[in-house]
Design a protein around this motif. Structure first.
Motif, PDB file in Angstrom:
ATOM      1  N   ARG B 136       0.841  -1.208   0.000  1.00  0.00           N
ATOM      2  CA  ARG B 136       0.000   0.000   0.000  1.00  0.00           C
ATOM      3  C   ARG B 136       0.876   1.259   0.000  1.00  0.00           C
ATOM      4  NH1 ARG B 136      -3.251   3.244   4.085  1.00  0.00           N
ATOM      5  NH2 ARG B 136      -5.210   3.660   3.017  1.00  0.00           N
ATOM      6  N   ASP B 137       1.904   1.247   0.833  1.00  0.00           N
ATOM      7  CA  ASP B 137       2.813   2.402   0.885  1.00  0.00           C
ATOM      8  C   ASP B 137       3.632   2.531  -0.398  1.00  0.00           C
ATOM      9  OD1 ASP B 137       1.866   3.104   3.330  1.00  0.00           O
ATOM     10  OD2 ASP B 137       3.660   2.531   4.461  1.00  0.00           O
ATOM     11  N   LEU B 138       4.084   1.389  -0.937  1.00  0.00           N
ATOM     12  CA  LEU B 138       4.830   1.446  -2.201  1.00  0.00           C
ATOM     13  C   LEU B 138       3.972   2.079  -3.299  1.00  0.00           C
ATOM     14  CD1 LEU B 138       6.618  -2.045  -2.401  1.00  0.00           C
ATOM     15  CD2 LEU B 138       7.714   0.184  -2.111  1.00  0.00           C
ATOM     16  N   VAL B 139       2.742   1.638  -3.384  1.00  0.00           N
ATOM     17  CA  VAL B 139       1.856   2.162  -4.432  1.00  0.00           C
ATOM     18  C   VAL B 139       1.624   3.651  -4.211  1.00  0.00           C
ATOM     19  CG1 VAL B 139      -0.491   2.085  -5.376  1.00  0.00           C
ATOM     20  CG2 VAL B 139       0.772  -0.054  -4.961  1.00  0.00           C
ATOM     21  N   SER B 140       1.327   4.037  -2.964  1.00  0.00           N
ATOM     22  CA  SER B 140       1.002   5.455  -2.755  1.00  0.00           C
ATOM     23  C   SER B 140       2.238   6.337  -2.891  1.00  0.00           C
ATOM     24  CB  SER B 140       0.281   5.670  -1.422  1.00  0.00           C
ATOM     25  OG  SER B 140       1.180   5.466  -0.375  1.00  0.00           O
ATOM     26  N   SER B 141       3.420   5.744  -2.736  1.00  0.00           N
ATOM     27  CA  SER B 141       4.644   6.543  -2.907  1.00  0.00           C
ATOM     28  C   SER B 141       5.131   6.541  -4.358  1.00  0.00           C
ATOM     29  CB  SER B 141       5.753   6.000  -2.004  1.00  0.00           C
ATOM     30  OG  SER B 141       6.208   4.752  -2.507  1.00  0.00           O
ATOM     31  N   GLY B 142       4.392   5.874  -5.253  1.00  0.00           N
ATOM     32  CA  GLY B 142       4.722   5.967  -6.671  1.00  0.00           C
ATOM     33  C   GLY B 142       5.641   4.883  -7.207  1.00  0.00           C
ATOM     34  N   PHE B 143       5.854   3.812  -6.460  1.00  0.00           N
ATOM     35  CA  PHE B 143       6.768   2.740  -6.904  1.00  0.00           C
ATOM     36  C   PHE B 143       6.399   2.205  -8.277  1.00  0.00           C
ATOM     37  CE2 PHE B 143       8.043  -1.725  -7.203  1.00  0.00           C
ATOM     38  CZ  PHE B 143       9.358  -1.715  -6.771  1.00  0.00           C
ATOM     39  N   VAL B 144       5.099   2.058  -8.548  1.00  0.00           N
ATOM     40  CA  VAL B 144       4.667   1.551  -9.868  1.00  0.00           C
ATOM     41  C   VAL B 144       4.205   2.686 -10.772  1.00  0.00           C
ATOM     42  CG1 VAL B 144       4.031  -0.719  -8.950  1.00  0.00           C
ATOM     43  CG2 VAL B 144       2.247   1.045  -9.212  1.00  0.00           C
ATOM     44  N   GLY B 145       4.379   3.931 -10.361  1.00  0.00           N
ATOM     45  CA  GLY B 145       3.846   5.046 -11.139  1.00  0.00           C
ATOM     46  C   GLY B 145       2.329   5.065 -11.005  1.00  0.00           C
ATOM     47  N   GLU B 146       1.656   5.428 -12.090  1.00  0.00           N
ATOM     48  CA  GLU B 146       0.193   5.367 -12.076  1.00  0.00           C
ATOM     49  C   GLU B 146      -0.230   3.911 -12.240  1.00  0.00           C
ATOM     50  OE1 GLU B 146      -3.719   7.179 -14.424  1.00  0.00           O
ATOM     51  OE2 GLU B 146      -1.706   7.572 -15.204  1.00  0.00           O
ATOM     52  N   VAL B 147      -1.137   3.444 -11.393  1.00  0.00           N
ATOM     53  CA  VAL B 147      -1.619   2.063 -11.529  1.00  0.00           C
ATOM     54  C   VAL B 147      -2.522   1.976 -12.757  1.00  0.00           C
ATOM     55  CG1 VAL B 147      -2.953   0.191 -10.479  1.00  0.00           C
ATOM     56  CG2 VAL B 147      -1.478   1.641  -9.053  1.00  0.00           C
TER      57      VAL B 147
END
Lengths: 356, 356
Positions: B136-147
């Motif tokens: 959740r934190d990785l996604v919100s911090s932009g790890f994958v860019g825009e989902v």
């Protein structure tokens, strides 16, 4: 059999990478003519591929008595006109998939082929894949018992984060060459050939990248092709199918096709969602047997010496056509697939499950 | 905090395998009372678990001043009555998921909890999983860019080819404990918590095994619970989601949850589709970095010494609740999930995409 190839560009393209190497590997075929849209490219292709007859138009090619089978390997919007020309000349035709730019064109071409009494085949060559043919037989012989469901996740390679300038036409849904018609279409054709057709479909389509950067430039181009295709439905057998195709390439799963039955399971993996031309691995297991890699029996290789890569399954299809013309997908099979794709578009557009 | 557990059967069940080991690992909690439906089993549980107060009814348990938090770990059809009893006694409640047998019950319980001003939490413990919290934190911090999209394939363990006699109630959809509510529900809760809620859903449900053999007998029992759940839809962010859950266990893929973004990809795998209690592996990669296993930073483990297995994420949830009661899913969160499940049932029933 004498072959004439419409769309044999010397520089790039599917004819050069798939049809020509495939046909050269098969003694039953001889490439006798080719055409491209320009005099210079036709002459260059003639030299490069060692094909004696080269034309800058399809009319001359199809008129030649040396040509028995006309291969149409051009962009989808040109299929109708060029296939019609070949059919009206009374020639057998091998047209790349998708057959038409939409269902109506495919139906018109299939009707014309029937009226002319020629053999008209479509390049849904996933059905020619030895692994797919083996799985079809495994399933029908009860390896997995009753098929309960199937799951498919794939990547489209194109329709991703960047586009090659030569592929810009893929971005415009009106050209009929989309994530839905090409990788999804080829792969779902194999799925339906092994497991049966859909009797109902629900679908979610989206274009998540409405503007796509063009490789080597500072430009972006608009995309109207869906770069997300999520389909669920029920097959005529009652089995449930769930399919998700996404544009581009994942760092994770690029092809996973799993078949789950009451007695066993089968799993395809590969490096792209283009099952018709990817390197496929097959695993399976049933009963109390260990699940693991399955090797494909020799008898499923119709063209054992075929070159690997793009040409491989095209060669299998040509070899099957030479042995038994009725064993490869016809224009009528293409119409079935186009109808399914129309149903998916309609399901996504209306939000209403479509019956087939 | 003094805990009373309703449904602490000594022989089997979720309280014995998950709640009791989890609570014992956490110094902030003390198990002070338990109840089961029978005097003998309550006394046996009292001895087995070393819990001083044992009752054959929930009323006496919730009335005890030693009990601050009432855990309701019984079959879903009993949730409404027992949770209501606890809420009316003014106690904090931890109720297993699904909260209600259907949306209406969940809404009534959430309303009662609000009216009583107590803390009411639901056992959607996938959100407490260190790997899920990290993602959740990785996604919100932009790890994958825009989902762009997410794909999920899972197996339900139960709802397969055979049923344990103690689990027969899982077969009857009217009991509210189905493939759709339990493994799908827990896992999709994690998905939505990481990626956002659905704004629309399409669905295909089926019961492929309408009669299921009962283990150790010659009997079969009817199944009305869907053993196939295929959902596609669009999240509030615009990302497309495709989910397929099947009953039983596959020899192939039992949990694959992949998140694809403009800049990176994340992949969960596990040995069952019960993400809330399976052994999870996480891989990821972004940009030009190599894709590979990701290890979860220490700070995501709220209960570092928790026992592995079923108790692990339950312990994480209890530890989070002790540290910050608002950080764990409430009855209001349960209502959101029940609403989504109702929308899926309605989408499948009507064949019409449902908006949320």
């Amino acid at each position: 059999m004498g072959v004439g190839i419409i769309g044999a560009s010397p520089e790039r393209g599917w004819a050069a990478s798939a049809h020509i190497p495939a046909l050269r590997a098969l003694p039953a075929y001889e490439i006798r003519a080719l055409s491209t849209s320009r005099r210079e490219s036709a002459q260059a292709a003639s030299r490069q591929f060692g094909v004696p007859l080269a034309f800058d138009n399809a009319e001359e090619l199809v008129a030649r008595p040396e040509v028995d089978l006309v291969v149409v390997s051009v962009k989808v919007p040109q299929h109708r006109e060029l296939v019609t020309t070949a059919l009206e000349a009374g020639k057998d035709v091998y047209c790349e998939w998708p057959l038409g730019n939409g269902l109506a064109e495919a139906e018109a071409l299939a009707a014309l082929a029937r009226a002319r009494g020629v053999r008209a085949i479509v390049g849904l060559q996933a059905r020619a894949s030895p692994a797919v043919r083996y799985v079809r037989d495994l399933v029908s012989s009860g390896f997995v018992g009753e098929v309960l469901s199937t799951s498919l996740v794939g990547s489209g390679l194109a329709w991703g984060g960047i586009i090659d300038p030569s592929s810009l036409y893929l971005l415009d849904a009106r050209n009929g060459a989309t994530l839905l018609t090409i990788p999804f279409g080829h792969t779902v054709d194999a799925l339906c050939w092994c497991l049966g057709e859909f009797r109902e479909v629900s679908a979610t389509l989206a274009t998540r990248r409405p503007a796509v950067p063009v490789m080597g430039t500072n430009e972006t181009r608009p995309q109207t092709s869906p770069d997300q295709v999520a389909v669920s439905g029920v097959l005529t057998t009652g089995a449930v199918a769930s399919i998700h195709y996404r544009g581009g390439t994942s760092r994770g799963t690029n092809l996973l096709w799993e078949i789950n039955g009451t007695e066993g399971d089968l799993v395809f993996t590969g490096s792209s969602g283009h099952l018709q031309m990817t390197d496929l691995s097959l695993s399976g297991g049933n009963g109390k047997e260990k699940f693991g890699p399955l090797s494909i029996p020799e008898r499923y290789f119709a063209a054992p010496g075929a070159p690997q890569g793009s040409a491989f399954n095209v060669a299998q299809a040509y070899a099957q056509f030479a042995q038994d013309p009725g064993s490869v997908p016809s224009f009528d099979d293409a119409v079935v697939r186009h109808k399914m794709i129309e149903a998916i578009l309609e399901a996504a557009r209306t939000g209403q499950t479509q019956r087939l």
